[in-house]
Scaffold this active site. Structure first.
Site, short mmCIF file in Angstrom:
data_model
loop_
_atom_site.label_atom_id
_atom_site.label_comp_id
_atom_site.label_asym_id
_atom_site.label_seq_id
_atom_site.Cartn_x
_atom_site.Cartn_y
_atom_site.Cartn_z
CD GLU A 79 -142.69 -32.08 -14.00
OE1 GLU A 79 -141.66 -32.29 -14.89
OE2 GLU A 79 -143.34 -32.69 -13.48
CB CYS A 88 -136.20 -29.56 -19.08
SG CYS A 88 -137.63 -30.17 -19.45
#
Length: 495
Positions: A229, A264
């Site tokens: 991720e 993110c």
């Protein structure tokens, strides 16, 4: 009754930093537990999910305090984006677990008649989860929920960059969870390296591309599957036919309202037309002042930059000669408090440093184009981002955006909210990540889908056995063709 010395020893054991030998022993211990079958049962999985849900509820204030200590995260952001989302993940897993665990019946073909078949989800075994510092509870425990739901034993390695949270994680999981199956290892590079030397059944890593390459290389030695991720430069395309106030507020919420840009999926840059850019800048200025006041460095509603290294990195982006003259709002810094105010930059050159790496902070460049459709080429000219956003009421533009832009996830007329939808997979594509999770996708990420075919002793076809004759060849071709008429013709020897 334990003495204070016994308690200290126990805490030290829980918080033990590992070397390669200790890591090997830890994996061996967990592999033994997994082999015993303890984690495979529905009841064990439910008990651990309930324990995790209880932890989140009962120790909420400690979690809020730890995040306040690590990155000055506003309590509301901790409650909304970490605690509430974890509660929901536990709730979904507990509600759906029996269904997720049930084998899926599938059709069989005439080739295997008579037969039945199913897909049986089974746990992978011993898994390693390495999490990030920016949402340290969410990004640690959300994958753990999936790993537990799928029936694995787990080692969690929290980020050392959020030390208060990492320390609390050891304590809480030590107190609430089954430590014969779920363990937390603290530490930095040495400890992570020691863990990566071991053979795991899956590695789940959240972080940056540089470390992801190290993780993937280590995993390759044991052919260990990975979920990575990562991040990237998540763009926001802004059309002119929108409710500008609502759009601006949603951009701010996704950028500065998410850990002051240290997320993110935070908007990394905006693309709009040259004509519309001044209106957008004015709207951003007005709403930012409404939210954070005239002196945002004093605002308690903005997280600080996590450490001096990241502060220096962001300062370098702002001090670039190509960028320093492009600031239209903000740009204020306080190194002693590790604070940088929300900063908007206009017409930043595409070859500047700020446009060639993920910003991961409170700086938001705006690029301008003549026609909005050109923005798609700008986005597609770089690596695929983790998220991409568009604000428009133009149906054709929405369809073009969805059909043209490749990203981990897309949101139309908002930012970051897809993270909260458990029926959507969350993950990257290309350099923004490998694999996905959330809801059932978390369960799947830590499961193997085992194919099972059931046959009886009835209907044993001689066609599969020697001697191979012309009749058998005709029948085989007919079976491959799949037509009933062809099979009948072959059986009777009709050409």
């Amino acid at each position: 009754m334990s003495t204070s010395t016994d308690k200290t020893t126990s805490e030290e054991e829980k918080r033990a930093f590992v070397d390669a030998e200790a890591a090997s022993l830890l994996v061996k211990e967990l592999r033994g537990t997994f082999a015993s079958g303890k984690t495979r049962g529905y009841q064990w999985r439910v008990s651990q999910l309930k324990a995790l849900a209880k932890l989140i509820v009962e120790r909420e204030q400690e979690i809020v305090d730890a995040l306040r200590n690590d990155i000055a995260k506003p309590p509301l952001e901790t409650v909304a984006y970490e605690i509430a989302m974890l509660k929901n993940s536990c709730k979904v897993a507990l509600k759906e677990l029996k269904h997720w665990m049930t084998p899926e019946k599938v059709k069989t073909s005439i080739t295997t008649f008579p037969s039945s078949a199913e897909i049986v989800p089974e746990p992978l075994g011993v898994v390693l989860i390495i999490s990030a510092w920016n949402y340290p509870f969410l990004l640690s425990l959300d994958p753990v929920i999936g790993a537990i739901a799928a029936g694995n034993t787990v080692v969690l390695k929290p980020s050392e960059i959020a030390p208060a949270t990492s320390s609390l994680m050891v304590k809480l999981l030590g107190d609430y969870m089954d430590n014969s199956c779920i363990r937390v290892v603290e530490g930095a590079v040495d400890e992570t390296s020691a863990l990566l030397q071991q053979k795991w059944d899956k590695i789940f890593y959240t972080g940056n591309g540089r470390v992801a390459r190290i993780v993937m290389a280590a995993a390759a030695k044991h052919l260990t599957p990975v979920v990575l991720e990562l991040g990237g430069k998540s763009p926001v395309v802004v059309d002119s036919n929108i409710n500008l106030k609502v759009a601006t507020r949603r951009i701010i919420a996704g950028k500065w309202g998410c850990n002051n840009g240290q997320a993110c999926i935070s908007p990394d840059y905006i693309i709009t037309t040259k004509d519309y850019a001044p209106k957008l800048v004015d709207a951003l200025k007005a709403e930012l002042e409404t939210f954070y006041g005239k002196n945002p460095l004093e605002s308690k509603d903005l997280s600080r930059i996590v450490n001096s290294n990241h502060f220096a990195r962001l300062t370098k982006l702002l001090d670039d000669d190509k960028v320093s003259g492009k600031i239209v709002y903000g740009g204020k810094k306080d190194e002693s408090k590790l604070k940088i105010s929300p900063t908007v930059l206009l017409d930043v050159p595409r070859d500047s440093l700020i446009m060639t790496e993920e910003i991961f902070g409170p700086l938001l460049p705006i690029l301008t184009v003549d026609k909005l459709e050109e923005s798609f080429d700008v986005i597609n000219s770089g690596p695929k981002p983790l998220a991409a956003y568009i604000f428009t009421t133009n149906k054709k533009l929405k369809e073009q955006f969805v059909g043209t832009i490749s990203a981990g996830g897309l949101v139309v007329n908002d930012t970051t909210l897809h993270l909260a939808v458990h029926t959507l997979p969350f993950g990257g594509v290309g350099e923004s990540g490998v694999g996905s999770y959330h809801g059932k996708f978390s369960f799947d990420a830590f499961s193997h889908k085992k194919a099972v075919l059931y046959r009886s002793f009835i209907g044993d076809a001689p066609i599969r056995y020697p001697p191979y004759t012309n009749t058998k060849m005709r029948l085989l071709k007919a079976l491959i063709g799949g037509g009933i008429l062809g099979i009948i013709r072959a059986l009777f020897g009709w050409s």
